[in-house]
Design a protein around this motif. Structure first.
Motif, PDB file in Angstrom:
ATOM      1  N   PRO A   2      -2.819  33.178  47.820  1.00  0.00           N
ATOM      2  CA  PRO A   2      -1.982  31.978  47.718  1.00  0.00           C
ATOM      3  C   PRO A   2      -1.852  31.530  46.267  1.00  0.00           C
ATOM      4  O   PRO A   2      -2.694  31.847  45.432  1.00  0.00           O
ATOM      5  N   VAL A   3      -0.803  30.772  45.974  1.00  0.00           N
ATOM      6  CA  VAL A   3      -0.522  30.352  44.598  1.00  0.00           C
ATOM      7  C   VAL A   3      -1.688  29.559  44.011  1.00  0.00           C
ATOM      8  O   VAL A   3      -2.017  29.700  42.817  1.00  0.00           O
ATOM      9  N   PHE A  62      -7.347  31.202  38.943  1.00  0.00           N
ATOM     10  CA  PHE A  62      -7.757  32.436  38.275  1.00  0.00           C
ATOM     11  C   PHE A  62      -7.132  32.525  36.884  1.00  0.00           C
ATOM     12  O   PHE A  62      -7.806  32.859  35.898  1.00  0.00           O
ATOM     13  N   LEU A  63      -5.834  32.205  36.767  1.00  0.00           N
ATOM     14  CA  LEU A  63      -5.142  32.265  35.480  1.00  0.00           C
ATOM     15  C   LEU A  63      -5.707  31.243  34.503  1.00  0.00           C
ATOM     16  O   LEU A  63      -5.931  31.558  33.323  1.00  0.00           O
ATOM     17  N   ALA A  64      -5.961  30.033  34.990  1.00  0.00           N
ATOM     18  CA  ALA A  64      -6.507  28.998  34.123  1.00  0.00           C
ATOM     19  C   ALA A  64      -7.887  29.380  33.593  1.00  0.00           C
ATOM     20  O   ALA A  64      -8.204  29.180  32.412  1.00  0.00           O
ATOM     21  N   THR A  65      -8.712  29.961  34.463  1.00  0.00           N
ATOM     22  CA  THR A  65     -10.053  30.386  34.048  1.00  0.00           C
ATOM     23  C   THR A  65      -9.977  31.501  33.026  1.00  0.00           C
ATOM     24  O   THR A  65     -10.726  31.518  32.039  1.00  0.00           O
ATOM     25  N   ALA A 111      -6.591  34.758  52.117  1.00  0.00           N
ATOM     26  CA  ALA A 111      -5.406  35.615  52.259  1.00  0.00           C
ATOM     27  C   ALA A 111      -5.593  36.711  53.300  1.00  0.00           C
ATOM     28  O   ALA A 111      -4.609  37.238  53.820  1.00  0.00           O
ATOM     29  N   ILE A 112      -6.847  37.052  53.590  1.00  0.00           N
ATOM     30  CA  ILE A 112      -7.156  38.176  54.483  1.00  0.00           C
ATOM     31  C   ILE A 112      -8.142  37.720  55.549  1.00  0.00           C
ATOM     32  O   ILE A 112      -9.148  37.071  55.246  1.00  0.00           O
TER      33      ILE A 112
END
Length: 472
Positions: A327-328, A334-337, A358-359
């Motif tokens: 999910p977004v 993750f991107l921010a970290t 997600a799974i």
């Protein structure tokens, strides 16, 4: 839409008199005369819209059904039976026997796995003839069961055949043996994949997916297989003895379709396939190698760096798959970290996305307990999620590329698969490769209606596998 058009045409032909028909014709002619360009433009837009829609629909690939081969009880091999076979004269030294016993005790494998029929004989019969017999029993057994599940599908409807067997590749090929046995069509697209290791099952699915999207008029039959007989190692190199101890007999048959109408009768829809190849790195390439030992005995050598190599390949594969399924919210964190660590040089731990958002079901190749423990820790999933993988390793051993199908059969037999659930199959093997397939369940799977290798004993599982059994 077609029904409305049919009724309209019927009304015009049978319910309208000739005078009204003439007036209708004049009105239509006048309209086309003054709106010809607009009519042509609308027709072109409709045509391309229909083609675009059909192209999008035809890209969907469905898993109609699958089957896993369960060998007869006569081929069952307990740990004691395995050691008795290894102790036969002229095979292994005492230190090699002690090593194999230690591996078995820590392997996570139970007492009811299966080996080749030829290895049970005295003396053991290791030959191409026995290997072919072993392969045919497994693949024909799985296909027969699959065809019994999909009675509305005829063998003449199968136009694509993809088989993978890493270690046994005779001539004629095993895929040709299937064509001969079931008298498949002469124009069939047949592929026989060899030497691709335990990840070849997902690779075969990926290949069949692309072929199905082009040739949507036919079903695709995928066979995952591995043969142990001819690859039974008879030397004393410890790095090659491990494969004897953990690999076991198995096979799976999967039927795919890209025809939109099959969506309603299929179990799953294939949503993503991701393939990772680390073969450019020498350490990864040489981590699993078939070769001769110092005594000229052929075996499969597993390097001490195998766990590290597998971890790196899995990490790369997961990094590629993550943006497709997460999910977004998880992607943003993750991107921010990552930016905080890489750009701002902040001393914080890397963020591990929560794949459980997600799974619902994780089918991780049952290669061995050490790898399963590492994946469980890195993905931060629970024992419940790991249960299909660990129980498959315990009951059937490492069945190579088809282990992920025994795991899915386990989840189905437990009644865990519900409509909308997402299933992640991840496998890794020589090369070094890692591959993933993600499926979405199209229906609730009722275990009472399923035929699977677990159906007569599913209530006996799960069993407790001690951490002391982990093989390092």
């Amino acid at each position: 839409m077609l029904l409305v058009l049919f009724l309209a045409i019927t009304y015009v032909l049978f319910c309208v008199d000739k005078k009204d028909m003439s007036m209708l014709y004049v009105m239509l002619s006048n309209y086309l005369e003054f709106h010809l360009h607009m009519t042509i433009l609308i027709g072109i837009i409709v045509m391309f819209s229909v083609r675009y829609y059909m192209k999008r629909v035809s890209r969907n690939v469905y898993l109609v059904n699958f089957a896993c081969y369960k060998p007869p009880a006569s081929q069952m091999c307990s740990k004691q039976q395995f050691m008795d076979i290894s102790r036969r004269p002229g095979a292994f030294r005492e230190e090699s026997l002690a090593f194999q016993k230690k591996v078995l005790e820590r392997s996570g494998i139970g007492e009811k796995t299966y080996i080749s029929e030829g290895l049970h004989r005295v003396p053991a019969e290791v030959s191409t003839r026995e290997a072919r017999k072993e392969a045919e029993k497994a693949m024909f057994g799985a296909i027969d069961e699959l065809l019994s599940k999909v009675k509305n599908v005829k063998v003449s409807d199968i136009g694509i055949l993809v088989l993978n067997c890493s270690m046994f590749n005779p001539a004629p090929s095993l895929s040709s043996a299937i064509v001969n046995r079931y008298k498949l069509r002469s124009g069939i697209l047949s592929y026989n994949l060899g030497g691709m290791g335990c990840s070849a099952g997902n690779i075969s699915i990926d290949l069949a997916k692309h072929l199905s999207q082009v040739h949507s008029n036919y079903y695709a039959l995928v066979i995952n297989l591995e043969c142990n007989n001819e690859n039974w190692y008879r030397g004393n190199d410890r790095s090659m003895l491990v494969s004897n101890c953990i690999f076991r007999l198995g096979g799976a048959a999967i039927l795919l379709s890209s025809c939109p109408v099959d969506e309603f009768s299929s179990k799953y829809q294939l949503t993503h396939t991701v393939r990772t190849h680390k073969g450019a790195d020498d350490l990864a390439y040489n981590s699993v190698v078939q070769q001769e030992d110092d005594d000229n005995m052929v075996g499969v050598k597993l390097s001490k760096q195998l766990i590290a190599v597998a971890g790196d390949a899995i990490k790369t594969n997961i990094t590629t798959l993550g943006p497709l399924v997460l999910p977004v919210s998880e992607q943003l964190v993750f991107l921010a970290t990552m930016l905080a660590r890489k750009v701002l040089k902040m001393k914080i731990n890397p963020y591990v996305p929560d794949f459980k958002k997600a799974i619902e079901h994780f089918m991780i190749h049952a290669g061995g307990p050490a790898v399963l423990d590492a994946v469980e820790k890195n993905l931060m999933i629970t024992e419940w999620h790991m249960e299909p993988s660990r129980m498959t390793l315990y009951r059937f051993g490492n069945t190579s590329s088809c282990s992920i199908w025994y795991q899915l059969a386990y989840a189905e037999a437990k009644g865990r698969i519900r409509k909308g659930d997402r299933v992640w199959q991840i496998a890794f093997g020589s090369g070094f490769k890692c591959s993933s397939c993600v499926w979405r369940a199209l229906k609730n799977v009722d275990p009472a209606l399923e035929i699977s290798p677990w159906m007569d004993e599913i209530d006996d599982f799960p069993v407790r596998v001690s951490k002391a059994q982990v093989f390092e």
